[in-house]
Design an enzyme around this catalytic site. Structure first.
Site, mmCIF file in Angstrom:
data_model
loop_
_atom_site.group_PDB
_atom_site.id
_atom_site.type_symbol
_atom_site.label_atom_id
_atom_site.label_comp_id
_atom_site.label_asym_id
_atom_site.label_seq_id
_atom_site.Cartn_x
_atom_site.Cartn_y
_atom_site.Cartn_z
ATOM 1 N N ILE A 40 11.092 5.044 4.903
ATOM 2 C CA ILE A 40 9.526 5.584 4.536
ATOM 3 C C ILE A 40 8.964 4.549 3.350
ATOM 4 O O ILE A 40 9.188 4.939 2.341
ATOM 5 C CB ILE A 40 9.250 7.078 4.751
ATOM 6 C CG1 ILE A 40 10.056 7.535 5.860
ATOM 7 C CG2 ILE A 40 7.696 7.055 4.563
ATOM 8 C CD1 ILE A 40 9.618 7.149 7.196
ATOM 9 N N GLY A 49 20.653 -24.553 -10.325
ATOM 10 C CA GLY A 49 21.257 -23.540 -11.152
ATOM 11 C C GLY A 49 20.133 -22.691 -11.591
ATOM 12 O O GLY A 49 20.134 -21.246 -11.832
ATOM 13 N N GLU A 85 9.521 -3.081 10.768
ATOM 14 C CA GLU A 85 8.230 -3.231 11.789
ATOM 15 C C GLU A 85 8.945 -3.838 13.060
ATOM 16 O O GLU A 85 8.374 -4.560 13.910
ATOM 17 C CB GLU A 85 7.130 -4.096 11.595
ATOM 18 C CG GLU A 85 6.841 -4.046 9.941
ATOM 19 C CD GLU A 85 5.897 -2.583 9.777
ATOM 20 O OE1 GLU A 85 6.487 -1.581 10.648
ATOM 21 O OE2 GLU A 85 5.276 -2.398 9.019
#
Length: 381
Positions: free
Chosen positions: A159, A338, A361
């Site tokens: 959640i 890098g 989703e």
């Protein structure tokens, strides 16, 4: 770099300009520090609310902006480009308001929706469970009607805003009628947040399980009729997937901008590295991926705005945009070499943040299933 946009009117252009200014001045300068400290940006959400950006696609009658979805999503993209956790949070809040805005009664809307859309109340969307993720119909959190209240028991998982939200749009199983939708107050006795998940990205956005133990939710917080919750959830997700697609494009655009700026400023063998064909082609592919992904979510949004079916297009947008974000952020790290692997530059954070949009989703595998099912249903001439 500024994105050239085709907006429907001057009012929309002004709204987007406001969002860009707010993102630049109020969000981006704080993103890295909040993410490193795993600090929840509640004040920034309040700022969005005061600026009118938390209720853009909803009716003016209840405090919304009543703007087309294509405009809302472009605002959301700019927010996500500045700070992905806020962008995702805005998308989740908008989706959390969907059930009440589209399926509640006028009395329910009058009571709760203005505070949601104006930023006084921050929302969360509670559908998934520890054993019910992609298979939403198998959820087991149960609500039993007891007099004038539902007694809710069960656990919701993953959640966003868990433990921080003021309300939870929650899908529960109710008797023989299947799944129903409850608008749960975040301060309900018997509702508690578990420890936050330890995530690789979006660390400023709290994600938890929410545990219901005999939580009593007033029956007048039922949104829609009993048994209509799964339909409400799926229609919410169609729009929510467009929000995630927009956020993914914003993240990818931020990564592209960072890569281009670095390539212009970094010199090797006597010239900027952007002059080398290997990097030119890499950056060109990144730009093509970002623009293509943006076009997919705008196409779906325009269909939605016109009242046309858009479920397949929403899944395509979510699939294309989140896969693009994963590739573009990976390539941005490569452009910086890098330096890109260090926390001195934001692209390593962008890369970590790009992974989860491929998962929430509805995973991108689920999106492929949705797209394929829609194709199977199409009648050939």
């Amino acid at each position: 770099m500024p994105v050239e946009r085709l907006l429907p009117d001057r009012e929309s252009e002004d709204l987007l300009a406001l969002a860009i200014e707010l993102a630049r001045e109020e969000l981006k300068p704080h993103a890295a520090a909040y993410e490193e400290a795993e600090r929840f940006p509640r004040e920034q959400f309040r700022t969005l609310g005061k600026s009118g950006l938390l209720g853009l696609p909803y009716p003016e009658r209840w405090g919304g902006g009543e703007v087309p979805y294509e405009v809302y999503l472009q605002v959301l993209e700019e927010v996500a480009a500045a700070w992905m956790s806020i962008g995702v949070g805005l998308s989740v809040h908008t989706m959390s308001c969907f059930a009440l805005a589209h399926h509640g009664t006028d009395g329910q809307r009058d009571r709760w929706l203005p505070a949601m859309l104006e930023g006084e109340l921050l929302g969360a969307y509670a559908l998934s469970e520890p054993h019910a993720g992609s298979d939403a119909a198998s959820l087991s959190t149960r609500a039993t009607l007891d007099g004038d209240a539902y007694v809710v028991n069960g656990t919701k998982a993953w959640i966003t805003h868990g433990g921080q939200a003021d309300f939870y749009t929650t899908m529960v199983r109710t008797g023989p009628d299947g799944i129903s939708c409850l608008l749960v107050d975040g301060k309900t006795p018997g509702l508690a947040a578990a420890a936050p998940e330890r995530k690789m990205g979006l660390t400023g956005s709290t994600t938890t399980q929410m545990i219901f133990t005999g939580a009593r939710v007033d029956a007048d917080r039922l949104i829609g009729a009993e048994g209509t919750g799964l339909r409400i959830a799926l229609s919410s997700l169609d729009s929510g997937r467009l929000g995630i697609a927009s956020c993914a494009v914003g993240l990818a655009q931020a990564a592209l901008d960072e890569a281009v700026a670095y390539a212009k400023g970094r010199s090797q063998f006597g010239k900027p590295i952007i002059e080398f064909q290997g990097l030119e082609f890499l950056l060109a592919d990144m730009a093509a991926a970002v623009d293509s992904a943006r076009a997919t979510y705008l196409d779906a949004a325009r269909r939605r705005d016109r009242g046309l079916p858009f479920r397949r297009q929403a899944s395509i947008a979510k699939l294309v945009a989140t896969d693009a974000a994963m590739k573009v952020t990976t390539d941005a790290v490569q452009v910086l070499g890098g330096a890109g692997y260090t926390r001195d530059f934001p692209v390593e954070r962008y890369l970590r943040e790009a992974k989860v949009p491929q998962i929430f989703e509805g995973t991108n595998q689920i999106q492929r299933m949705v797209i394929a099912r829609d194709l199977k249903s199409v009648r050939l001439p």
